[in-house]
Design a protein around this motif. Structure first.
Motif, PDB file in Angstrom:
ATOM      1  N   ASP A   5       0.846  -1.194   0.000  1.00  0.00           N
ATOM      2  CA  ASP A   5       0.000   0.000   0.000  1.00  0.00           C
ATOM      3  C   ASP A   5       0.886   1.250   0.000  1.00  0.00           C
ATOM      4  O   ASP A   5       1.019   1.943   1.000  1.00  0.00           O
ATOM      5  N   ASN A   6       1.505   1.512  -1.117  1.00  0.00           N
ATOM      6  CA  ASN A   6       2.417   2.660  -1.187  1.00  0.00           C
ATOM      7  C   ASN A   6       1.998   3.614  -2.298  1.00  0.00           C
ATOM      8  O   ASN A   6       2.815   4.144  -3.032  1.00  0.00           O
ATOM      9  N   ALA A   7       0.696   3.779  -2.425  1.00  0.00           N
ATOM     10  CA  ALA A   7       0.178   4.616  -3.505  1.00  0.00           C
ATOM     11  C   ALA A   7       0.752   6.018  -3.436  1.00  0.00           C
ATOM     12  O   ALA A   7       0.895   6.592  -2.368  1.00  0.00           O
ATOM     13  N   LEU A   8       1.078   6.537  -4.584  1.00  0.00           N
ATOM     14  CA  LEU A   8       1.524   7.917  -4.669  1.00  0.00           C
ATOM     15  C   LEU A   8       0.921   8.508  -5.930  1.00  0.00           C
ATOM     16  O   LEU A   8       0.247   7.820  -6.686  1.00  0.00           O
ATOM     17  N   LYS A   9       1.158   9.798  -6.121  1.00  0.00           N
ATOM     18  CA  LYS A   9       0.616  10.448  -7.313  1.00  0.00           C
ATOM     19  C   LYS A   9       1.732  10.675  -8.311  1.00  0.00           C
ATOM     20  O   LYS A   9       2.888  10.861  -7.939  1.00  0.00           O
ATOM     21  N   LEU A  10       1.338  10.693  -9.567  1.00  0.00           N
ATOM     22  CA  LEU A  10       2.310  10.906 -10.626  1.00  0.00           C
ATOM     23  C   LEU A  10       1.879  12.104 -11.466  1.00  0.00           C
ATOM     24  O   LEU A  10       0.719  12.213 -11.875  1.00  0.00           O
ATOM     25  N   VAL A  81      11.390  12.775  -1.918  1.00  0.00           N
ATOM     26  CA  VAL A  81      10.232  12.545  -1.047  1.00  0.00           C
ATOM     27  C   VAL A  81       9.472  13.841  -0.737  1.00  0.00           C
ATOM     28  O   VAL A  81       8.248  13.864  -0.731  1.00  0.00           O
ATOM     29  N   GLN A  87       1.695  15.922  -0.715  1.00  0.00           N
ATOM     30  CA  GLN A  87       1.891  14.500  -0.418  1.00  0.00           C
ATOM     31  C   GLN A  87       2.985  14.006  -1.347  1.00  0.00           C
ATOM     32  O   GLN A  87       3.571  14.791  -2.090  1.00  0.00           O
ATOM     33  N   ARG A  88       3.248  12.732  -1.329  1.00  0.00           N
ATOM     34  CA  ARG A  88       4.269  12.190  -2.223  1.00  0.00           C
ATOM     35  C   ARG A  88       3.785  12.266  -3.665  1.00  0.00           C
ATOM     36  O   ARG A  88       2.813  11.607  -4.040  1.00  0.00           O
ATOM     37  N   VAL A  90       5.509  12.097  -7.529  1.00  0.00           N
ATOM     38  CA  VAL A  90       6.684  11.915  -8.391  1.00  0.00           C
ATOM     39  C   VAL A  90       6.346  12.510  -9.743  1.00  0.00           C
ATOM     40  O   VAL A  90       5.219  12.371 -10.234  1.00  0.00           O
TER      41      VAL A  90
ATOM     42  N   ASN B   6      -5.996   9.598  -8.361  1.00  0.00           N
ATOM     43  CA  ASN B   6      -5.408   8.807  -9.443  1.00  0.00           C
ATOM     44  C   ASN B   6      -4.192   8.046  -8.955  1.00  0.00           C
ATOM     45  O   ASN B   6      -3.194   7.921  -9.643  1.00  0.00           O
ATOM     46  N   LEU B   8      -1.429   5.552  -8.089  1.00  0.00           N
ATOM     47  CA  LEU B   8      -0.858   4.410  -8.789  1.00  0.00           C
ATOM     48  C   LEU B   8       0.371   3.977  -8.018  1.00  0.00           C
ATOM     49  O   LEU B   8       0.745   4.591  -7.027  1.00  0.00           O
ATOM     50  N   LYS B   9       0.971   2.886  -8.448  1.00  0.00           N
ATOM     51  CA  LYS B   9       2.157   2.387  -7.755  1.00  0.00           C
ATOM     52  C   LYS B   9       3.394   2.701  -8.588  1.00  0.00           C
ATOM     53  O   LYS B   9       3.329   2.749  -9.823  1.00  0.00           O
ATOM     54  N   PRO B  49       7.170   4.685   0.623  1.00  0.00           N
ATOM     55  CA  PRO B  49       6.621   6.048   0.690  1.00  0.00           C
ATOM     56  C   PRO B  49       7.647   7.115   1.074  1.00  0.00           C
ATOM     57  O   PRO B  49       7.563   8.246   0.617  1.00  0.00           O
ATOM     58  N   ASN B  52      13.603   7.995  -1.533  1.00  0.00           N
ATOM     59  CA  ASN B  52      13.929   8.568  -2.833  1.00  0.00           C
ATOM     60  C   ASN B  52      14.146   7.450  -3.849  1.00  0.00           C
ATOM     61  O   ASN B  52      14.396   6.300  -3.476  1.00  0.00           O
TER      62      ASN B  52
END
Lengths: 228, 228
Positions: A5-10, A81, A87-88, A90, B6, B8-9, B49, B52
């Motif tokens: 469960d390490n969802a982040l946004k892109l 980070v 939030q996170r 990338v 949205n 994603l991983k 999370p 880097n």
């Protein structure tokens, strides 16, 4: 192992360069929303779930600036980070080039402010966008020495002086005009056109275009634009 | 505008090249879990999370292979919507290089199988890892013509023959031995050492090392390894 469960946004961001009248420009937008509300930033935004990265950057550029790209390539992915205060997030950064005839920037549907800035007169940029711009400039300068990438910044037909000024501007150094011309023509990637322009110091200047086939051959063999 | 939903991983994957005895190798792991269970893949995994990107790829490489990297750079971010059968997963690919003395691969804590494969004898790869490998190989070949990147694949001290074989192997073409030596030495980035090796055809061979200071100068000026 299951998917953690390490969802982040892109996001995607674009450093779009344009060259006109001896100056290199970059396209910036003024942010309407927090964070960095009211500050200048590179055009870009969130990648949609069903959208490839290049589609996303093209869509964002179209929505925010109406820019017609001549060239687009992935630059680097920025993933520190703390780079986004929300939030996170990338971000995959791209470098784009436009021709002088495609310099028109339209106000976006959000009526977001958008403008070309000379690269030596930049405002403070949001997020890590200054780093993205710096990397894009380095890439552009580097590529100029081993690929005729600069031709994507010129009109389809151009007088030789435009090409020389482009190199002098981007590499930030003067060239000996005769040496530059002799060396560049020796690469055999330009076609001399029968037409002339009447724009250079009142005298009609020979126009050139870029020979894509010979360029591809030269590229495969490796070419060094080590013009002094 | 708020941050859209949205999520994603994000993963990192590494194409790690090693060179030994006239062959170029890539490090692969055998997947223990679905998808692509039992298939070979590039080492890599999910970005944590608070981590880097480069930290993540170093961690994954250490966990899965124990590899000591000599060189690591970001290659490209792969984000095709369907590239992972589980869900939307975007992967930042890296290229790494190791020296022959750092060729040891340790079994990971998961007892995952890991091995070096010659690049002309590769198994089918999971996900889009074949595309990542192809791009890394292209980058390595390209860089070899304008940066002495290959020196990260050789031991600290090496006989000249090793350097020539490295170029011939990676660029997949033979070189005229005298021309290669003369041209390469003209770049002024190698230091001739007083020591000799006794390894080349029974005769003691002069050993060379790589002069980092002169290499950096040469790099800034632009250098073309157009050796025939």
């Amino acid at each position: 192992m299951n998917v953690p469960d390490n969802a982040l946004k892109l996001t995607v961001d674009a450093v779009v360069f344009g060259y006109r009248d001896g100056q290199l420009f970059v396209a910036l937008i003024n942010r309407k929303y927090p964070p960095y509300e009211g500050q200048w930033a590179l055009p870009g935004g969130f990648v949609l779930p069903d959208e490839n990265l290049e589609t996303a950057v093209q869509r964002e550029l179209h929505e925010e600036t109406g820019i017609q790209l001549r060239f687009l390539e992935q630059l680097f992915t920025f993933g520190e980070v703390q780079r986004d205060p929300r939030q996170r997030v990338v971000s995959v950064a791209y470098m784009g080039l436009v021709r002088p005839t495609d310099f028109d920037i339209k106000a976006s549907t959000d009526a977001q402010e958008v403008d070309w800035f000379p690269i030596d007169e930049l405002p403070a940029l949001a997020f890590d966008h200054a780093s993205m711009l710096e990397m894009a400039l380095k890439r552009l300068r580097g590529k100029l020495t081993y690929e005729p990438i600069g031709l994507n910044l010129l009109d389809e037909k151009f007088p030789f002086g435009d090409l020389e000024r482009l190199y002098a501007t981007i590499l930030n150094k003067p060239f000996d005009r005769r040496n530059f011309r002799k060396k560049f023509l020796s690469f055999g990637i330009l076609t001399e056109l029968p037409e002339k322009s009447a724009l250079e110091k009142g005298r009609p200047a020979t126009l050139y275009s870029f020979d894509r086939h010979r360029y591809e051959l030269a590229r495969q063999e490796g070419i060094l634009f080590d013009i002094k």
